[in-house]
Design a protein around this motif. Structure first.
Motif, PDB file in Angstrom:
ATOM      1  N   LEU A  31       0.562  12.855  10.220  1.00  0.00           N
ATOM      2  CA  LEU A  31       2.018  13.046  10.328  1.00  0.00           C
ATOM      3  C   LEU A  31       2.361  14.494  10.666  1.00  0.00           C
ATOM      4  CD1 LEU A  31       3.152  10.881   7.267  1.00  0.00           C
ATOM      5  CD2 LEU A  31       3.096  10.225   9.685  1.00  0.00           C
ATOM      6  N   GLY A  32       1.437  15.175  11.302  1.00  0.00           N
ATOM      7  CA  GLY A  32       1.687  16.556  11.703  1.00  0.00           C
ATOM      8  C   GLY A  32       1.827  17.485  10.515  1.00  0.00           C
ATOM      9  N   GLU A  33       2.859  18.303  10.514  1.00  0.00           N
ATOM     10  CA  GLU A  33       3.064  19.269   9.435  1.00  0.00           C
ATOM     11  C   GLU A  33       3.333  18.596   8.090  1.00  0.00           C
ATOM     12  OE1 GLU A  33       6.142  21.939  10.562  1.00  0.00           O
ATOM     13  OE2 GLU A  33       4.978  22.904  12.153  1.00  0.00           O
ATOM     14  N   LEU A  34       3.738  17.334   8.105  1.00  0.00           N
ATOM     15  CA  LEU A  34       4.008  16.617   6.859  1.00  0.00           C
ATOM     16  C   LEU A  34       2.726  16.243   6.130  1.00  0.00           C
ATOM     17  CD1 LEU A  34       6.910  14.198   7.941  1.00  0.00           C
ATOM     18  CD2 LEU A  34       7.086  16.401   6.769  1.00  0.00           C
ATOM     19  N   GLY A  35       1.608  16.187   6.835  1.00  0.00           N
ATOM     20  CA  GLY A  35       0.349  15.804   6.223  1.00  0.00           C
ATOM     21  C   GLY A  35      -0.131  14.442   6.721  1.00  0.00           C
ATOM     22  N   PRO A  36      -0.846  13.730   5.874  1.00  0.00           N
ATOM     23  CA  PRO A  36      -1.226  14.059   4.500  1.00  0.00           C
ATOM     24  C   PRO A  36      -2.342  15.097   4.435  1.00  0.00           C
ATOM     25  CG  PRO A  36      -2.179  11.961   5.132  1.00  0.00           C
ATOM     26  CD  PRO A  36      -1.305  12.375   6.268  1.00  0.00           C
ATOM     27  N   SER A  37      -2.571  15.614   3.221  1.00  0.00           N
ATOM     28  CA  SER A  37      -3.568  16.654   3.012  1.00  0.00           C
ATOM     29  C   SER A  37      -4.977  16.081   2.984  1.00  0.00           C
ATOM     30  CB  SER A  37      -3.283  17.388   1.697  1.00  0.00           C
ATOM     31  OG  SER A  37      -3.242  16.471   0.611  1.00  0.00           O
ATOM     32  N   LYS A  38      -5.111  14.780   2.812  1.00  0.00           N
ATOM     33  CA  LYS A  38      -6.371  14.044   2.932  1.00  0.00           C
ATOM     34  C   LYS A  38      -6.012  12.607   3.267  1.00  0.00           C
ATOM     35  CE  LYS A  38      -8.711  12.931  -0.835  1.00  0.00           C
ATOM     36  NZ  LYS A  38      -8.562  11.461  -1.036  1.00  0.00           N
ATOM     37  N   ASP A  39      -6.983  11.840   3.745  1.00  0.00           N
ATOM     38  CA  ASP A  39      -6.710  10.448   4.102  1.00  0.00           C
ATOM     39  C   ASP A  39      -6.022   9.735   2.941  1.00  0.00           C
ATOM     40  OD1 ASP A  39      -8.066  11.111   6.376  1.00  0.00           O
ATOM     41  OD2 ASP A  39      -9.675   9.658   6.132  1.00  0.00           O
ATOM     42  N   LEU A  40      -5.008   8.956   3.272  1.00  0.00           N
ATOM     43  CA  LEU A  40      -4.199   8.273   2.263  1.00  0.00           C
ATOM     44  C   LEU A  40      -4.233   6.775   2.543  1.00  0.00           C
ATOM     45  CD1 LEU A  40      -0.660   9.381   1.084  1.00  0.00           C
ATOM     46  CD2 LEU A  40      -1.151   6.990   1.573  1.00  0.00           C
ATOM     47  N   ILE A  41      -4.497   5.986   1.518  1.00  0.00           N
ATOM     48  CA  ILE A  41      -4.542   4.528   1.654  1.00  0.00           C
ATOM     49  C   ILE A  41      -3.423   3.925   0.822  1.00  0.00           C
ATOM     50  CG2 ILE A  41      -5.929   2.453   1.372  1.00  0.00           C
ATOM     51  CD1 ILE A  41      -8.412   4.082   1.653  1.00  0.00           C
ATOM     52  N   CYS A  42      -2.695   2.986   1.425  1.00  0.00           N
ATOM     53  CA  CYS A  42      -1.570   2.358   0.727  1.00  0.00           C
ATOM     54  C   CYS A  42      -1.370   0.937   1.247  1.00  0.00           C
ATOM     55  CB  CYS A  42      -0.290   3.170   0.945  1.00  0.00           C
ATOM     56  SG  CYS A  42       0.228   3.285   2.664  1.00  0.00           S
ATOM     57  N   SER A  43      -0.467   0.215   0.604  1.00  0.00           N
ATOM     58  CA  SER A  43      -0.106  -1.122   1.083  1.00  0.00           C
ATOM     59  C   SER A  43       0.773  -0.992   2.322  1.00  0.00           C
ATOM     60  CB  SER A  43       0.628  -1.897  -0.012  1.00  0.00           C
ATOM     61  OG  SER A  43       1.842  -1.234  -0.357  1.00  0.00           O
ATOM     62  N   PRO A  44       0.814  -2.010   3.183  1.00  0.00           N
ATOM     63  CA  PRO A  44       1.570  -1.913   4.434  1.00  0.00           C
ATOM     64  C   PRO A  44       3.049  -1.593   4.254  1.00  0.00           C
ATOM     65  CG  PRO A  44       0.106  -3.800   4.500  1.00  0.00           C
ATOM     66  CD  PRO A  44       0.060  -3.279   3.087  1.00  0.00           C
ATOM     67  N   SER A  45       3.671  -2.060   3.174  1.00  0.00           N
ATOM     68  CA  SER A  45       5.108  -1.861   2.994  1.00  0.00           C
ATOM     69  C   SER A  45       5.450  -0.638   2.157  1.00  0.00           C
ATOM     70  CB  SER A  45       5.747  -3.108   2.375  1.00  0.00           C
ATOM     71  OG  SER A  45       5.098  -3.465   1.178  1.00  0.00           O
ATOM     72  N   HIS A  46       4.444   0.146   1.788  1.00  0.00           N
ATOM     73  CA  HIS A  46       4.722   1.381   1.056  1.00  0.00           C
ATOM     74  C   HIS A  46       5.364   2.383   2.006  1.00  0.00           C
ATOM     75  CE1 HIS A  46       4.117   3.864  -2.545  1.00  0.00           C
ATOM     76  NE2 HIS A  46       4.123   4.861  -1.674  1.00  0.00           N
ATOM     77  N   ALA A  47       6.416   3.066   1.557  1.00  0.00           N
ATOM     78  CA  ALA A  47       7.207   3.913   2.453  1.00  0.00           C
ATOM     79  C   ALA A  47       7.105   5.397   2.111  1.00  0.00           C
ATOM     80  CB  ALA A  47       8.665   3.483   2.431  1.00  0.00           C
ATOM     81  N   PHE A  48       7.280   6.211   3.147  1.00  0.00           N
ATOM     82  CA  PHE A  48       7.240   7.666   3.047  1.00  0.00           C
ATOM     83  C   PHE A  48       8.533   8.233   3.604  1.00  0.00           C
ATOM     84  CE2 PHE A  48       3.072   5.893   3.388  1.00  0.00           C
ATOM     85  CZ  PHE A  48       2.354   6.545   2.409  1.00  0.00           C
ATOM     86  N   LEU A  49       9.000   9.333   3.008  1.00  0.00           N
ATOM     87  CA  LEU A  49      10.251   9.937   3.461  1.00  0.00           C
ATOM     88  C   LEU A  49       9.976  10.852   4.652  1.00  0.00           C
ATOM     89  CD1 LEU A  49      13.295  10.055   2.741  1.00  0.00           C
ATOM     90  CD2 LEU A  49      12.803  12.220   1.597  1.00  0.00           C
ATOM     91  N   ILE A  50      10.538  10.476   5.798  1.00  0.00           N
ATOM     92  CA  ILE A  50      10.375  11.245   7.029  1.00  0.00           C
ATOM     93  C   ILE A  50      11.752  11.404   7.664  1.00  0.00           C
ATOM     94  CG2 ILE A  50       9.271  11.357   9.289  1.00  0.00           C
ATOM     95  CD1 ILE A  50       7.117   9.468   8.233  1.00  0.00           C
ATOM     96  N   ASP A  51      12.184  12.652   7.829  1.00  0.00           N
ATOM     97  CA  ASP A  51      13.496  12.933   8.430  1.00  0.00           C
ATOM     98  C   ASP A  51      14.628  12.157   7.734  1.00  0.00           C
ATOM     99  OD1 ASP A  51      12.403  14.702  10.197  1.00  0.00           O
ATOM    100  OD2 ASP A  51      12.405  13.342  11.909  1.00  0.00           O
ATOM    101  N   GLY A  52      14.562  12.096   6.400  1.00  0.00           N
ATOM    102  CA  GLY A  52      15.620  11.450   5.628  1.00  0.00           C
ATOM    103  C   GLY A  52      15.575   9.938   5.614  1.00  0.00           C
ATOM    104  N   VAL A  53      14.507   9.357   6.177  1.00  0.00           N
ATOM    105  CA  VAL A  53      14.385   7.905   6.256  1.00  0.00           C
ATOM    106  C   VAL A  53      13.097   7.468   5.560  1.00  0.00           C
ATOM    107  CG1 VAL A  53      14.192   5.924   7.816  1.00  0.00           C
ATOM    108  CG2 VAL A  53      15.613   7.880   8.458  1.00  0.00           C
ATOM    109  N   LEU A  54      13.155   6.358   4.818  1.00  0.00           N
ATOM    110  CA  LEU A  54      11.953   5.786   4.230  1.00  0.00           C
ATOM    111  C   LEU A  54      11.281   4.901   5.281  1.00  0.00           C
ATOM    112  CD1 LEU A  54      13.182   4.863   0.642  1.00  0.00           C
ATOM    113  CD2 LEU A  54      11.405   6.524   1.218  1.00  0.00           C
ATOM    114  N   VAL A  55      10.117   5.324   5.722  1.00  0.00           N
ATOM    115  CA  VAL A  55       9.401   4.604   6.778  1.00  0.00           C
ATOM    116  C   VAL A  55       8.168   3.937   6.170  1.00  0.00           C
ATOM    117  CG1 VAL A  55       8.301   4.769   9.029  1.00  0.00           C
ATOM    118  CG2 VAL A  55      10.155   6.353   8.430  1.00  0.00           C
TER     119      VAL A  55
END
Length: 203
Positions: free
Chosen positions: A66-90
């Protein structure tokens, strides 16, 4: 909607970084609103055939995907788990580009365990350096989503069946076709993958 993290994802706490599978009730984790007390850690172990058939296989977001956002190491999650990017949960499934962000199609064991962090209210926390959502409990008829946890009986012993929660106010994007250009630019499909899926330890 299942919002869960893999066991070795590192969560920022007041005591430093801690693996999700080592967090316990009462730990204080960091959020943009200050430290938040963990109310419960839900655990859901699923077998490979079921994960494959339902499309719930883990998604891998590689280091720096995710560029400057990271992650700092490989991250594993469920498909519907969301991350905050530009004010939006993606949701992770909307970020898949087939290379630096991809969904596993095999496991090195017959099962996989997802972990859910429940606070008093749904919040944002840092997972491998990326802002991500905590667990959101919802109801369908007489059923509460927490019932899917393997350790739901432990939750009931502490709190009863529990209530539904108020969802975070941010807009949510579950599908790639909904991504705005600014976010799409973060995960170009041309990014080469260096992942070796067999290297992931899947509990």
């Amino acid at each position: 909607m299942t919002t869960c993290l893999g066991p070795d994802v590192l969560i920022s706490t007041t005591q430093g970084l801690c693996r999700v599978d080592q967090l316990v009730i009462g730990d204080q984790i960091l959020s943009p609103d200050g430290p938040q007390r963990i109310k419960f850690i839900g655990r859901s172990t699923r077998f490979f055939p079921d994960l494959l058939a339902t499309g719930r296989m883990p998604v891998v977001i590689e280091l720096g995907a995710l560029g400057e956002l990271g992650p700092s190491k490989d991250l594993i999650c469920s498909p519907s788990h969301a991350f905050l990017i530009d004010g939006v949960l993606v949701e992770a499934q909307a970020l898949i580009n087939g290379s630096s962000i991809h969904q596993l199609d095999s496991l090195n064991s017959f099962q996989y365990t997802y972990y859910s962090i429940e606070l008093e209210d749904q919040s944002l926390v840092w997972a491998n350096g990326v802002l991500t959502e905590t667990y959101y409990a919802n109801t369908r008829g007489k059923h509460v989503s927490r019932e899917a946890w393997d350790n739901y009986a432990d939750y009931v012993a502490l709190y009863g069946v529990g209530n539904a929660m108020q969802e975070l106010p941010h807009p949510r994007i579950p599908f790639q076709r909904q991504l705005p250009a600014e976010i799409r630019a973060l995960v170009p499909s041309a990014v080469p993958s260096t992942a070796d899926d067999s290297a992931y330890t899947l509990v």
